[in-house]
Design a protein around this motif. Structure first.
Motif, PDB file in Angstrom:
ATOM      1  N   LYS A 237      -2.029  -2.817  -7.999  1.00 13.23           N
ATOM      2  CA  LYS A 237      -1.646  -2.964  -6.592  1.00 13.23           C
ATOM      3  C   LYS A 237      -2.202  -2.027  -5.826  1.00 13.23           C
ATOM      4  N   THR A 238      -2.994  -1.062  -6.334  1.00  9.32           N
ATOM      5  CA  THR A 238      -3.393   0.058  -5.312  1.00  9.32           C
ATOM      6  C   THR A 238      -5.281  -0.429  -4.914  1.00  9.32           C
ATOM      7  N   HIS A 239      -5.518  -1.520  -5.578  1.00 10.58           N
ATOM      8  CA  HIS A 239      -6.959  -1.836  -5.406  1.00 10.58           C
ATOM      9  C   HIS A 239      -7.204  -2.403  -3.852  1.00 10.58           C
ATOM     10  N   TYR A 240      -8.362  -1.905  -3.583  1.00  7.55           N
ATOM     11  CA  TYR A 240      -8.641  -2.311  -2.098  1.00  7.55           C
ATOM     12  C   TYR A 240      -8.757  -4.010  -2.056  1.00  7.55           C
ATOM     13  N   ARG A 241      -9.052  -4.864  -2.960  1.00  8.28           N
ATOM     14  CA  ARG A 241      -9.241  -6.035  -2.706  1.00  8.28           C
ATOM     15  C   ARG A 241      -7.941  -6.882  -2.377  1.00  8.28           C
ATOM     16  N   PHE A 242      -6.631  -6.206  -2.673  1.00  4.83           N
ATOM     17  CA  PHE A 242      -5.464  -6.541  -2.241  1.00  4.83           C
ATOM     18  C   PHE A 242      -4.881  -5.547  -0.754  1.00  4.83           C
ATOM     19  N   GLY A 243      -5.799  -4.820  -0.566  1.00  3.97           N
ATOM     20  CA  GLY A 243      -5.345  -3.988   0.482  1.00  3.97           C
ATOM     21  C   GLY A 243      -4.754  -2.493   0.349  1.00  3.97           C
ATOM     22  N   GLY A 244      -4.335  -2.318  -0.976  1.00  6.84           N
ATOM     23  CA  GLY A 244      -3.651  -1.138  -1.389  1.00  6.84           C
ATOM     24  C   GLY A 244      -2.133  -1.233  -1.436  1.00  6.84           C
ATOM     25  N   HIS A 245      -1.509  -0.352  -2.139  1.00  6.87           N
ATOM     26  CA  HIS A 245      -0.064  -0.333  -2.340  1.00  6.87           C
ATOM     27  C   HIS A 245       0.641  -0.397  -1.193  1.00  6.87           C
ATOM     28  N   GLU A 260     -12.302   4.797  -0.435  1.00 13.13           N
ATOM     29  CA  GLU A 260     -10.962   5.544  -0.546  1.00 13.13           C
ATOM     30  C   GLU A 260     -10.557   5.115  -1.773  1.00 13.13           C
ATOM     31  N   TRP A 261     -10.596   3.947  -2.157  1.00 10.91           N
ATOM     32  CA  TRP A 261     -10.204   3.681  -3.668  1.00 10.91           C
ATOM     33  C   TRP A 261     -10.788   4.075  -4.738  1.00 10.91           C
ATOM     34  N   LYS A 262     -12.181   4.182  -4.676  1.00 13.85           N
ATOM     35  CA  LYS A 262     -12.874   4.775  -5.841  1.00 13.85           C
ATOM     36  C   LYS A 262     -12.638   6.182  -5.826  1.00 13.85           C
ATOM     37  N   LYS A 263     -12.396   6.947  -4.511  1.00 16.19           N
ATOM     38  CA  LYS A 263     -12.147   8.285  -4.505  1.00 16.19           C
ATOM     39  C   LYS A 263     -10.663   8.807  -5.398  1.00 16.19           C
ATOM     40  N   ASN A 264      -9.927   7.621  -5.052  1.00 16.51           N
ATOM     41  CA  ASN A 264      -8.575   8.000  -5.487  1.00 16.51           C
ATOM     42  C   ASN A 264      -8.208   7.425  -7.327  1.00 16.51           C
ATOM     43  N   ASN A 265      -9.330   6.649  -7.372  1.00 12.74           N
ATOM     44  CA  ASN A 265      -9.214   6.345  -8.848  1.00 12.74           C
ATOM     45  C   ASN A 265     -10.403   6.325  -9.617  1.00 12.74           C
TER      46      ASN A 265
END
Length: 286
Positions: A237-245, A260-265
């Motif tokens: 659910k945190t993935h950018y393809r869904f917009g993030g949690h 941002e997602w890649k930095k956090n994950n």
């Protein structure tokens, strides 16, 4: 209702409200491809999405119910009340199953894999895929003695997640009634259990012997790439393809960016000990 020797009928309950509607097509298409090909399936979709509701005729095996998008965590805590209000739509089915919004099916799941078919089985639950290897006193049960979901230390054999819950329709509805009543009693006492509906589910399951427990690797999180035999995945659910949690929960109107997602994950180090403990514990479920 199907005859004993005929094809089982199964109601599939799914909630897609607010921004969680983004998962619907992932779920539906993968379920049509892989879920219970040896059963008669009918989907019941609870949604507030006007575009989806206008497409009712597009799906021959989907009944759509208008459902407002409750604020978090009430959309998950009160899901059993939602089901009970529309129970007339599936009381005629042999079995009823609820699947979480971010569910995606990866491989064929037959009736013997999922349905509680043995004489002593009435319901089917699954182990929380990230923590099934832990000692029971480390399970995140509700420890507030004032809550109807309270489980004392030293009790419990499994920690069940709430993303797949199902069984014989009568038993499923009986369970819904109990969980809904307990959640409401808590709310009247200004209590929300630690993990909402999941906490109440675990209290309900305590000491029961009529539950079919799905094997540990039946499900996996999207990032648990080493679980290559899993039949079902919960998308990240945190993935950018869904917009993030936070975006999905409408806590922000800003979607997370790929950077941002890649930095956090960033890919973590291989947690060999974690994987070994899970593998070792899984051997005892075979």
């Amino acid at each position: 209702m199907s005859d004993k020797d005929s094809t089982p009928s199964v109601a599939i309950l799914y909630i897609a409200t607010g921004r969680y509607t983004v998962f619907w097509e992932y779920f539906y298409q993968s379920a049509e491809n892989f879920l219970l090909p040896d059963c008669d399936k009918h989907y019941i979709l609870f949604t507030d999405n006007t575009e989806l509701l206008s497409q009712q005729g597009h799906y021959s095996n989907v009944t759509m119910i208008e459902q407002e998008a409750l604020e978090w965590p009430y959309i998950t805590l009160m899901r059993y009340e939602i089901f009970l209000k529309s129970s007339n739509l599936f009381t005629g089915c042999d079995y009823t199953f609820f699947f979480n919004g971010n569910t995606e099916f990866l491989a064929y799941i037959y009736k013997d894999d999922l349905l509680p078919l043995k004489r002593q089985e009435n319901l089917t639950f699954y182990l929380q895929p990230h923590i099934f290897h832990k000692r029971r006193d480390k399970f995140p049960y509700e420890r507030n003695i004032e809550s109807k979901a309270y489980i004392p230390y030293g009790k419990g054999s499994f920690y069940f997640a709430g993303g797949i819950v199902g069984g014989n329709t009568k038993n499923f509805l009986d369970m819904c009634d109990i969980l809904n009543k307990n959640a409401k009693i808590d709310l009247e006492n200004n209590i929300i259990a630690k993990w909402h509906d999941e906490s109440h589910l675990n209290k309900f399951a305590l000491d029961r012997d009529d539950i079919k427990v799905l094997p540990p690797y039946f499900t996996k999180g999207e990032n648990e790439y080493w679980k290559n035999t899993s039949k079902l995945m919960f998308s990240d659910k945190t993935h950018y393809r869904f917009g993030g949690h936070a975006y999905l929960r409408s806590e922000t109107n800003e979607k997370i960016t790929p950077s941002e997602w890649k930095k956090n994950n960033a890919k973590p180090r291989r947690r060999f000990t974690y994987r070994f403990k899970q593998y070792f514990k899984s051997l005892f479920f075979r």
